[in-house]
Design an enzyme around this catalytic site. Sequence first.
Site, mmCIF file in Angstrom:
data_model
loop_
_atom_site.group_PDB
_atom_site.id
_atom_site.type_symbol
_atom_site.label_atom_id
_atom_site.label_comp_id
_atom_site.label_asym_id
_atom_site.label_seq_id
_atom_site.Cartn_x
_atom_site.Cartn_y
_atom_site.Cartn_z
ATOM 1 N N SER A 1 2.510 -0.944 -29.212
ATOM 2 C CA SER A 1 2.983 -2.161 -29.877
ATOM 3 C C SER A 1 2.521 -2.142 -31.329
ATOM 4 O O SER A 1 1.422 -1.653 -31.640
ATOM 5 C CB SER A 1 2.406 -3.404 -29.203
ATOM 6 N N TYR B 1 -4.694 -7.923 -26.251
ATOM 7 C CA TYR B 1 -3.433 -7.183 -26.086
ATOM 8 C C TYR B 1 -3.315 -6.094 -27.161
ATOM 9 O O TYR B 1 -3.009 -4.934 -26.860
ATOM 10 C CB TYR B 1 -2.260 -8.160 -26.191
HETATM 11 P P1 NAP Z 1 8.899 -7.906 -20.125
HETATM 12 O O1 NAP Z 1 10.284 -8.325 -20.448
HETATM 13 O O2 NAP Z 1 7.862 -8.971 -19.920
HETATM 14 O O3 NAP Z 1 8.943 -6.960 -18.836
HETATM 15 C C1 NAP Z 1 7.741 -6.473 -18.335
HETATM 16 C C2 NAP Z 1 8.008 -5.537 -17.197
HETATM 17 O O4 NAP Z 1 6.730 -5.026 -16.756
HETATM 18 C C3 NAP Z 1 8.644 -6.219 -16.006
HETATM 19 O O5 NAP Z 1 9.518 -5.295 -15.400
HETATM 20 C C4 NAP Z 1 7.451 -6.502 -15.096
HETATM 21 O O6 NAP Z 1 7.779 -6.521 -13.725
HETATM 22 C C5 NAP Z 1 6.606 -5.281 -15.368
HETATM 23 N N1 NAP Z 1 5.201 -5.465 -15.037
HETATM 24 C C6 NAP Z 1 4.346 -6.421 -15.464
HETATM 25 N N2 NAP Z 1 3.133 -6.234 -14.919
HETATM 26 C C7 NAP Z 1 3.235 -5.122 -14.146
HETATM 27 C C8 NAP Z 1 2.348 -4.420 -13.320
HETATM 28 N N3 NAP Z 1 1.071 -4.821 -13.174
HETATM 29 N N4 NAP Z 1 2.786 -3.327 -12.641
HETATM 30 C C9 NAP Z 1 4.078 -2.919 -12.760
HETATM 31 N N5 NAP Z 1 4.977 -3.558 -13.534
HETATM 32 C C10 NAP Z 1 4.558 -4.649 -14.212
HETATM 33 O O7 NAP Z 1 8.305 -6.922 -21.243
HETATM 34 P P2 NAP Z 1 9.024 -6.116 -22.442
HETATM 35 O O8 NAP Z 1 9.114 -7.030 -23.585
HETATM 36 O O9 NAP Z 1 10.230 -5.434 -21.948
HETATM 37 O O10 NAP Z 1 7.870 -5.070 -22.798
HETATM 38 C C11 NAP Z 1 7.843 -3.753 -22.268
HETATM 39 C C12 NAP Z 1 6.715 -2.999 -22.942
HETATM 40 O O11 NAP Z 1 6.906 -3.004 -24.355
HETATM 41 C C13 NAP Z 1 5.337 -3.604 -22.691
HETATM 42 O O12 NAP Z 1 4.390 -2.582 -22.549
HETATM 43 C C14 NAP Z 1 5.076 -4.396 -23.956
HETATM 44 O O13 NAP Z 1 3.708 -4.570 -24.211
HETATM 45 C C15 NAP Z 1 5.754 -3.524 -24.987
HETATM 46 N N6 NAP Z 1 6.122 -4.260 -26.196
HETATM 47 C C16 NAP Z 1 7.001 -5.302 -26.163
HETATM 48 C C17 NAP Z 1 7.298 -5.984 -27.327
HETATM 49 C C18 NAP Z 1 8.257 -7.151 -27.377
HETATM 50 O O14 NAP Z 1 8.323 -7.843 -28.418
HETATM 51 N N7 NAP Z 1 9.024 -7.415 -26.337
HETATM 52 C C19 NAP Z 1 6.682 -5.611 -28.523
HETATM 53 C C20 NAP Z 1 5.786 -4.562 -28.525
HETATM 54 C C21 NAP Z 1 5.520 -3.884 -27.357
HETATM 55 P P3 NAP Z 1 8.246 -7.901 -13.014
HETATM 56 O O15 NAP Z 1 9.614 -8.150 -13.561
HETATM 57 O O16 NAP Z 1 8.249 -7.598 -11.562
HETATM 58 O O17 NAP Z 1 7.250 -8.947 -13.425
#
Ligand code: NAP
Length: 252
Positions: free
Chosen positions: A143, A157
């Site tokens: 991130s 985080y």
């Molecule tokens: P999201 O929409 O909240 O989706 C998170 C996913 O992770 C969901 O499929 C969730 O499963 C799964 N998950 C959560 N806890 C878990 C666990 N303990 N074991 C297995 N699966 C788990 O997140 P996103 O925005 O797509 O982010 C994906 C990645 O990109 C993350 O690592 C996040 O930190 C990173 N990121 C995101 C952003 C942003 O702005 N969106 C920015 C920087 C980095 P469930 O659906 O079953 O809960």
Amino acid sequence: MTETVVLVTGGSRGIGAAVCRKVAAHGHTVIVNYTRSAEAAGKLVDEIEAAGGKAVAVQGDVQNEADVLKLFAAADDLGTLKGLVNNAGVVDHPERVDEMSVNRLTRMFSINVVGAFLCAREAVRRMSLKHGGKGGGIVNLGSAASKLGAAGQYVDYAASKGAIDTMTVGLALEVAEEGVRVNGVRPGIIDTEIHASGGNPDRVAQIQSKLPMKRAGTADEVAEAVLWLLSDQSSYTTGAILDVSGGRAILP
Ligand code: NAP
């Protein structure tokens, strides 16, 4: 022909789901991992299969070693593991460090760091030439927060994602001559449900005018970078961390 399998942690929604769609469209069998969103994961599998791809949804919490072993056993049943996308990750509600409970910190680091390490360990055990594997790729989702620090929001985080950046570099060097490439993608503000899960569903609307491109990114835009790093098109790229942030936090 043996199927090539790519395992995507947290594949049920957001960036992970976008990665699953693209990986399947490129002919790999995809393991769509999730923790609670069984319905979303099932719908995604149906969508991928309707488009002619192959996918299997597997429940499992990445911080739980037994669940991780189960996930990789599912991959073994389907074919040869070709890639791991360490995408599962969580944020938490805004808090200063002097307010954070040990439960919060343990959860954050267990999921975001220990989970990614456990999955990387299992992937290397299968893909490394040293272990009799055929090579492959790992892509870790970091991130932009790792460079910004996220003061007053979630320094925990940001620090967990700093650990992911370091793991990407160290593991890449550890397995560089074993046919396994390890790279990272560092998204900026991406329009997914993660912001609502951190208690701020309006985060994208609130911040977008302050972003260099005056908009948030999409899950698809991040998934494109992940796909390239997983693919043979990036065959001489390892230990790289690609900022997919629309210009946010691009300076060291
Ligand atoms: P999201 O929409 O909240 O989706 C998170 C996913 O992770 C969901 O499929 C969730 O499963 C799964 N998950 C959560 N806890 C878990 C666990 N303990 N074991 C297995 N699966 C788990 O997140 P996103 O925005 O797509 O982010 C994906 C990645 O990109 C993350 O690592 C996040 O930190 C990173 N990121 C995101 C952003 C942003 O702005 N969106 C920015 C920087 C980095 P469930 O659906 O079953 O809960």
